[in-house]
Motif scaffolding. Structure first.
Motif, PDB file in Angstrom:
ATOM      1  N   THR A 108       0.799  -1.233   0.000  1.00 14.46           N
ATOM      2  CA  THR A 108       0.000   0.000   0.000  1.00 14.46           C
ATOM      3  C   THR A 108       0.832   1.285   0.000  1.00 14.46           C
ATOM      4  O   THR A 108       0.284   2.366   0.165  1.00 14.46           O
ATOM      5  N   THR A 109       2.154   1.153  -0.152  1.00 11.91           N
ATOM      6  CA  THR A 109       2.967   2.352  -0.381  1.00 11.91           C
ATOM      7  C   THR A 109       3.574   2.205  -1.779  1.00 11.91           C
ATOM      8  O   THR A 109       3.606   1.099  -2.340  1.00 11.91           O
ATOM      9  N   TYR A 110       4.089   3.310  -2.313  1.00  6.33           N
ATOM     10  CA  TYR A 110       4.711   3.227  -3.641  1.00  6.33           C
ATOM     11  C   TYR A 110       5.924   2.295  -3.600  1.00  6.33           C
ATOM     12  O   TYR A 110       6.173   1.546  -4.544  1.00  6.33           O
ATOM     13  N   ASN A 156      -7.007   3.172   1.036  1.00  7.53           N
ATOM     14  CA  ASN A 156      -5.684   2.799   0.515  1.00  7.53           C
ATOM     15  C   ASN A 156      -5.559   1.276   0.377  1.00  7.53           C
ATOM     16  O   ASN A 156      -4.615   0.667   0.875  1.00  7.53           O
TER      17      ASN A 156
END
Ligand code: PCA
Length: 323
Positions: free
Chosen positions: A108-110, A224
């Protein structure tokens, strides 16, 4: 495809591959012209023109104007267009592995999303090759959250709500929440909301902003859940018909554009939320109760995906987790 400067090449007495025969490529894209994915498509086209010394001249057709979103992949597979862009997990109904980027709450993060792509890339590319496609670059959307026309605190509030899905996984997600899914392209989303065909959907701040959804909806929950990817793909036969210098030049343009597009997505993610708020929407975190329900549904979706994607899907998850 058109031979442009053949005469000039003959006058020079030499056919220098990539320098003497120019090809015009139409590149259908699914999302609006002002969206960063489409703007990056234009950057890519400019780089390709530059790095191939004018050998490949790509014209970008955004917003589903040349082929609708749902038709782009087939158009490229069949050679109606040599190149184009589309949302990868939209093809998971045909090839489940392509839903790798649609697994709730996994990456869920780049940074994590890049790691997941690194784990998935070889398997995805071989799946695409079976579909007569070659991926040149991929680019993530910002994180996915839920849009509604009312405050929603749990699945008690979502029963019977008409939901716009963008692939089979999001339709399942909606059904698990008691909603009624209907698949609608981003290009037709404003109309679907205006006519009441849909009254909620899952997406990034980006698509909510592009479609001005504050005209119809009031709440965005920043769940997200995942960062799905678009990809620019080329017909395999067209790709293999190019000489290695041309392929190298196009791949360099693709690598640079993919990195720039991903950075742009990260840079804009919060800006989109600010724009939704500035236009009157409540942009909030999901309640702990709603989030817990979404996570339980997410776990089920992941096991469903593993069942359909088989050993290759498991290998992607294992590689992601071991790195
Ligand atoms: N926007 C696209 C796909 C994911 C996203 O953020 C859409 O809603 O169609």
């Amino acid at each position: 495809m058109e031979i442009k400067n053949l005469a000039a090449a003959v006058v020079c007495g030499a056919f220098i591959a990539g320098a003497s025969i120019a090809e015009d490529w139409d590149m259908p894209m699914a999302y609006s012209a002002t969206n960063f994915h489409s703007e990056m498509g234009v950057v890519f086209a400019d780089k390709v023109r530059d790095y191939t010394s004018g050998g490949i001249n790509i014209t970008v057709h955004p917003g589903g104007s040349l082929f609708k979103g749902g038709e782009i992949k087939r158009a490229i597979q069949t050679g109606q267009a040599p190149i184009g862009e589309r949302f990868m997990s939209a093809h998971a109904n045909e090839a489940p592995l392509l839903g790798w980027d649609n697994l709730p709450f996994l990456a869920t993060t780049y940074e994590a999303n890049n790691k997941l792509w690194a784990a998935a890339k070889d398997k995805v590319n071989s799946q695409l090759s079976d579909l007569n496609l070659v991926a040149l670059y991929t680019c993530p959307w910002p994180g996915q959250g839920f849009y509604f026309n009312k405050a929603v605190n749990s699945s008690k509030d979502t029963q019977g709500v008409k939901f716009r899905s963008y692939n089979s996984a999001t339709a399942t997600f909606a059904e698990e929440l008691g909603m009624v899914p209907v698949q609608v392209e981003a290009a037709e989303l404003s109309q679907a909301l205006a006519t009441g065909v849909a009254e909620s959907f899952i997406s990034s701040g980006s698509t909510g902003y592009d479609r001005k959804v504050w005209e119809h909806l009031s709440h965005y929950y920043k769940v997200n859940a995942w960062l799905p990817r678009n990809y620019v793909m080329v017909n395999k036969g067209v790709w293999e018909g190019l000489n290695s210098d041309m392929r190298g030049a196009i791949q360099k343009a693709a690598d640079e554009t993919g990195a720039a597009c991903s950075a742009k997505s990260a840079e804009l993610a919060n800006w989109y939320f600010e724009q939704l708020e500035a236009n009157g929407m409540a942009v909030e975190d999901a309640s702990p109760e709603f989030l817990a329900e979404l996570q339980a549904i997410g776990a089920k979706m992941t096991s469903d995906w593993l069942a359909s994607a088989g050993a290759d899907g498991q290998a992607i998850l294992d590689a992601y987790k071991s790195n």
